[in-house]
Design a protein around this motif. Structure first.
Motif, mmCIF file in Angstrom:
data_model
loop_
_atom_site.group_PDB
_atom_site.id
_atom_site.type_symbol
_atom_site.label_atom_id
_atom_site.label_comp_id
_atom_site.label_asym_id
_atom_site.label_seq_id
_atom_site.Cartn_x
_atom_site.Cartn_y
_atom_site.Cartn_z
ATOM 1 N N ILE A 28 1.381 88.997 120.065
ATOM 2 C CA ILE A 28 1.713 87.778 119.323
ATOM 3 C C ILE A 28 1.350 87.935 117.852
ATOM 4 C CG2 ILE A 28 1.141 85.333 119.028
ATOM 5 C CD1 ILE A 28 0.788 85.141 122.046
ATOM 6 N N SER A 29 0.175 88.519 117.582
ATOM 7 C CA SER A 29 -0.274 88.669 116.191
ATOM 8 C C SER A 29 0.614 89.622 115.402
ATOM 9 C CB SER A 29 -1.722 89.174 116.160
ATOM 10 O OG SER A 29 -1.812 90.509 116.641
ATOM 11 N N SER A 30 1.227 90.598 116.076
ATOM 12 C CA SER A 30 2.088 91.570 115.390
ATOM 13 C C SER A 30 3.550 91.128 115.340
ATOM 14 C CB SER A 30 2.006 92.926 116.097
ATOM 15 O OG SER A 30 2.516 92.841 117.422
ATOM 16 N N GLY A 31 3.864 90.038 116.019
ATOM 17 C CA GLY A 31 5.238 89.533 116.018
ATOM 18 C C GLY A 31 6.117 90.145 117.092
ATOM 19 N N GLU A 32 5.541 91.008 117.953
ATOM 20 C CA GLU A 32 6.328 91.624 119.020
ATOM 21 C C GLU A 32 6.691 90.626 120.119
ATOM 22 O OE1 GLU A 32 4.490 95.158 120.597
ATOM 23 O OE2 GLU A 32 3.428 95.509 118.709
ATOM 24 N N PHE A 33 5.888 89.594 120.250
ATOM 25 C CA PHE A 33 6.050 88.640 121.338
ATOM 26 C C PHE A 33 5.809 87.246 120.780
ATOM 27 C CE2 PHE A 33 4.124 86.877 125.470
ATOM 28 C CZ PHE A 33 5.374 86.619 126.030
ATOM 29 N N ALA A 34 6.708 86.316 121.044
ATOM 30 C CA ALA A 34 6.572 84.967 120.497
ATOM 31 C C ALA A 34 6.919 83.923 121.551
ATOM 32 C CB ALA A 34 7.461 84.800 119.270
ATOM 33 N N PRO A 35 6.054 83.746 122.553
ATOM 34 C CA PRO A 35 6.323 82.747 123.588
ATOM 35 C C PRO A 35 6.137 81.333 123.028
ATOM 36 C CG PRO A 35 4.131 83.646 123.861
ATOM 37 C CD PRO A 35 4.777 84.442 122.766
ATOM 38 N N ASN A 36 6.682 80.368 123.718
ATOM 39 C CA ASN A 36 6.509 78.966 123.329
ATOM 40 C C ASN A 36 5.037 78.600 123.476
ATOM 41 O OD1 ASN A 36 6.456 76.037 123.302
ATOM 42 N ND2 ASN A 36 8.656 76.099 123.660
ATOM 43 N N PHE A 38 3.648 75.898 123.852
ATOM 44 C CA PHE A 38 3.401 74.847 124.837
ATOM 45 C C PHE A 38 3.610 75.323 126.275
ATOM 46 C CE2 PHE A 38 4.683 72.417 121.016
ATOM 47 C CZ PHE A 38 3.531 71.663 120.855
ATOM 48 N N ASN A 39 4.036 76.567 126.444
ATOM 49 C CA ASN A 39 4.303 77.078 127.785
ATOM 50 C C ASN A 39 2.987 77.318 128.525
ATOM 51 O OD1 ASN A 39 5.228 78.366 130.088
ATOM 52 N ND2 ASN A 39 6.764 79.570 128.989
ATOM 53 N N LEU A 40 2.848 76.707 129.673
ATOM 54 C CA LEU A 40 1.622 76.844 130.458
ATOM 55 C C LEU A 40 1.608 78.113 131.298
ATOM 56 C CD1 LEU A 40 1.428 73.151 131.749
ATOM 57 C CD2 LEU A 40 0.268 74.118 129.764
ATOM 58 N N ASP A 41 2.759 78.729 131.465
ATOM 59 C CA ASP A 41 2.893 79.908 132.319
ATOM 60 C C ASP A 41 2.572 81.161 131.526
ATOM 61 O OD1 ASP A 41 3.393 81.288 134.620
ATOM 62 O OD2 ASP A 41 5.563 81.323 134.371
ATOM 63 N N GLY A 42 1.313 81.287 131.102
ATOM 64 C CA GLY A 42 0.916 82.368 130.203
ATOM 65 C C GLY A 42 0.385 83.595 130.919
ATOM 66 N N VAL A 43 -0.736 84.117 130.449
ATOM 67 C CA VAL A 43 -1.304 85.354 130.988
ATOM 68 C C VAL A 43 -1.615 85.179 132.475
ATOM 69 C CG1 VAL A 43 -3.152 87.044 130.771
ATOM 70 C CG2 VAL A 43 -2.299 85.867 128.733
ATOM 71 N N TYR A 44 -1.120 86.113 133.260
ATOM 72 C CA TYR A 44 -1.266 86.089 134.716
ATOM 73 C C TYR A 44 -0.645 84.843 135.348
ATOM 74 C CZ TYR A 44 -4.605 89.902 134.013
ATOM 75 O OH TYR A 44 -5.193 91.090 133.661
ATOM 76 N N GLY A 45 0.194 84.137 134.613
ATOM 77 C CA GLY A 45 0.851 82.954 135.141
ATOM 78 C C GLY A 45 -0.056 81.762 135.318
ATOM 79 N N GLU A 46 -1.299 81.843 134.821
ATOM 80 C CA GLU A 46 -2.271 80.770 135.021
ATOM 81 C C GLU A 46 -2.919 80.298 133.722
ATOM 82 O OE1 GLU A 46 -5.109 82.462 137.620
ATOM 83 O OE2 GLU A 46 -3.671 82.959 139.189
ATOM 84 N N ASN A 47 -2.878 81.120 132.695
ATOM 85 C CA ASN A 47 -3.576 80.822 131.445
ATOM 86 C C ASN A 47 -2.565 80.515 130.350
ATOM 87 O OD1 ASN A 47 -6.602 81.837 132.034
ATOM 88 N ND2 ASN A 47 -5.144 83.217 133.010
ATOM 89 N N PRO A 48 -2.450 79.255 129.925
ATOM 90 C CA PRO A 48 -1.444 78.844 128.927
ATOM 91 C C PRO A 48 -1.516 79.676 127.653
ATOM 92 C CG PRO A 48 -2.461 76.924 129.926
ATOM 93 C CD PRO A 48 -3.239 78.107 130.411
ATOM 94 N N TYR A 49 -0.379 79.743 126.956
ATOM 95 C CA TYR A 49 -0.277 80.591 125.769
ATOM 96 C C TYR A 49 -1.039 80.049 124.561
ATOM 97 C CZ TYR A 49 3.185 83.688 127.865
ATOM 98 O OH TYR A 49 3.815 84.621 128.656
ATOM 99 N N LEU A 50 -1.473 78.793 124.590
ATOM 100 C CA LEU A 50 -2.226 78.262 123.452
ATOM 101 C C LEU A 50 -3.457 79.115 123.173
ATOM 102 C CD1 LEU A 50 -2.742 76.037 121.316
ATOM 103 C CD2 LEU A 50 -4.048 74.818 123.071
ATOM 104 N N SER A 52 -3.849 82.248 123.867
ATOM 105 C CA SER A 52 -3.424 83.541 123.326
ATOM 106 C C SER A 52 -3.092 83.428 121.843
ATOM 107 C CB SER A 52 -2.203 84.055 124.096
ATOM 108 O OG SER A 52 -2.530 84.305 125.448
ATOM 109 N N TYR A 53 -2.481 82.322 121.444
ATOM 110 C CA TYR A 53 -2.194 82.099 120.028
ATOM 111 C C TYR A 53 -3.481 81.942 119.228
ATOM 112 C CZ TYR A 53 2.904 81.754 120.045
ATOM 113 O OH TYR A 53 4.245 82.043 120.110
ATOM 114 N N TYR A 54 -4.456 81.288 119.816
ATOM 115 C CA TYR A 54 -5.754 81.146 119.141
ATOM 116 C C TYR A 54 -6.374 82.517 118.891
ATOM 117 C CZ TYR A 54 -10.748 80.336 118.587
ATOM 118 O OH TYR A 54 -12.040 80.369 118.131
ATOM 119 N N GLN A 55 -6.396 83.363 119.921
ATOM 120 C CA GLN A 55 -6.947 84.710 119.750
ATOM 121 C C GLN A 55 -6.101 85.532 118.783
ATOM 122 O OE1 GLN A 55 -7.043 86.101 123.848
ATOM 123 N NE2 GLN A 55 -9.158 85.426 124.111
ATOM 124 N N ALA A 56 -4.782 85.352 118.832
ATOM 125 C CA ALA A 56 -3.882 86.103 117.956
ATOM 126 C C ALA A 56 -4.129 85.771 116.484
ATOM 127 C CB ALA A 56 -2.428 85.798 118.321
#
Length: 279
Positions: A28-36, A38-50, A52-56
């Motif tokens: 996400i930080s490099s721009g290779e991946f840009a999920p929504n 607000f999508n809750l189906d994040g890492v491992y399908g259980e951890n929302p992408y918010l 991941s954006y914070y860490q990015a």
């Protein structure tokens, strides 16, 4: 200090299933991946992408290294400790707040928890801030605190376990209901207060509900039920069990990120005394 120096080495870079969180945040930080966001189906399908954006954001600003990745979580201990202090102070007394905060911030479990690579620190931070906001809401009944609580519970909806905050923290609002009844507050006033909360909460959670695929809810159901097709009773049991698990497992079968037991018999006794006094 030793951990911070060596955290970029392969020995300490990650533990267990943490590494996927770093990979997603790095992409996400490099721009290779840009999920929504607000999508809750994040890492491992259980951890929302918010999360991941914070860490990015940290990886983008300070460099995509394991040290920066772990720093994004550890730095949240600052607001956690600050809001914890003011929550205890507003609930009890300044003296008790200082004692409780010193003990709380020196916990070995908290120190180890701050080093994990999951974005769960966001949930912990939001949980503590919500405790403070609820206390201020009960004390002052100002509309701004109703709206803030709705906003924070709404943001919590996008972090792991955050959707359960309203269930876990609702009992703390019961004194407010008692005040409304005792002071014979007009229904219009109650409706205005609750309306501000509901508007803020619904506006925050609605995007996540709309953009998230239905399979996410099935995954969460499986997590809460420990796999399979859980009954409602099994889900409730798995939600409530962590609240009293410290009483049953002085020596956990495994120590996830923390060496030794989580609480000893004396601490467990003090917690029980605190619960009884609070009730």
């Amino acid at each position: 200090v030793n951990f911070a120096i060596k955290v970029n080495s392969w020995e300490l870079a990650y533990f267990s299933d943490e590494w996927e969180f770093f990979n997603v945040a790095k992409q996400i930080s490099s721009g290779e991946f840009a999920p929504n966001i607000f999508n809750l189906d994040g890492v491992y399908g259980e951890n929302p992408y918010l999360g991941s954006y914070y860490q990015a954001a940290f990886l983008f600003l300070l460099g995509a290294t394991p040290l920066v990745w772990k720093l994004s979580g550890g730095i949240l201990l600052i607001p956690v400790i600050v809001f914890f202090f003011y929550w205890v102070k507003s609930t009890f007394s300044p003296t008790l707040a200082w004692v409780a905060t010193i003990l709380f911030s020196s916990s070995h479990v908290l120190a180890n928890y701050s080093k994990i690579g999951y974005p769960n620190h966001l949930a912990f931070c939001l949980f503590i801030i919500c405790l403070f906001i609820i206390q201020r809401l009960v004390q002052t009944r100002k509309p701004v605190y109703f709206a803030l609580l709705g906003l924070l519970w709404g943001v919590s909806f996008y972090v792991f376990i955050g959707p359960l905050f309203p269930i876990m923290q609702f009992p703390l609002l019961l004194p407010l209901l008692n005040k409304y009844k005792r002071e014979n507050i007009k229904f219009k006033k109650i409706l205005r207060d609750v309306g501000g909360f509901l508007i803020a909460y619904v506006l925050m959670v609605l995007p996540g509900i709309l953009v998230t695929d239905i399979t996410h809810w099935q995954n969460i159901q499986n997590v809460l039920g420990r796999g399979g097709n859980p009954t409602g009773l099994e889900i409730v049991g798995n939600v409530i069990r962590p609240l009293y698990m410290f009483l049953l497992e002085f020596y956990p079968p495994y120590a996830h990120f923390s060496g030794g037991r989580f609480v000893g018999p004396l601490v467990a006794l003090l917690i029980l005394i605190g619960i009884v006094i609070a009730l």
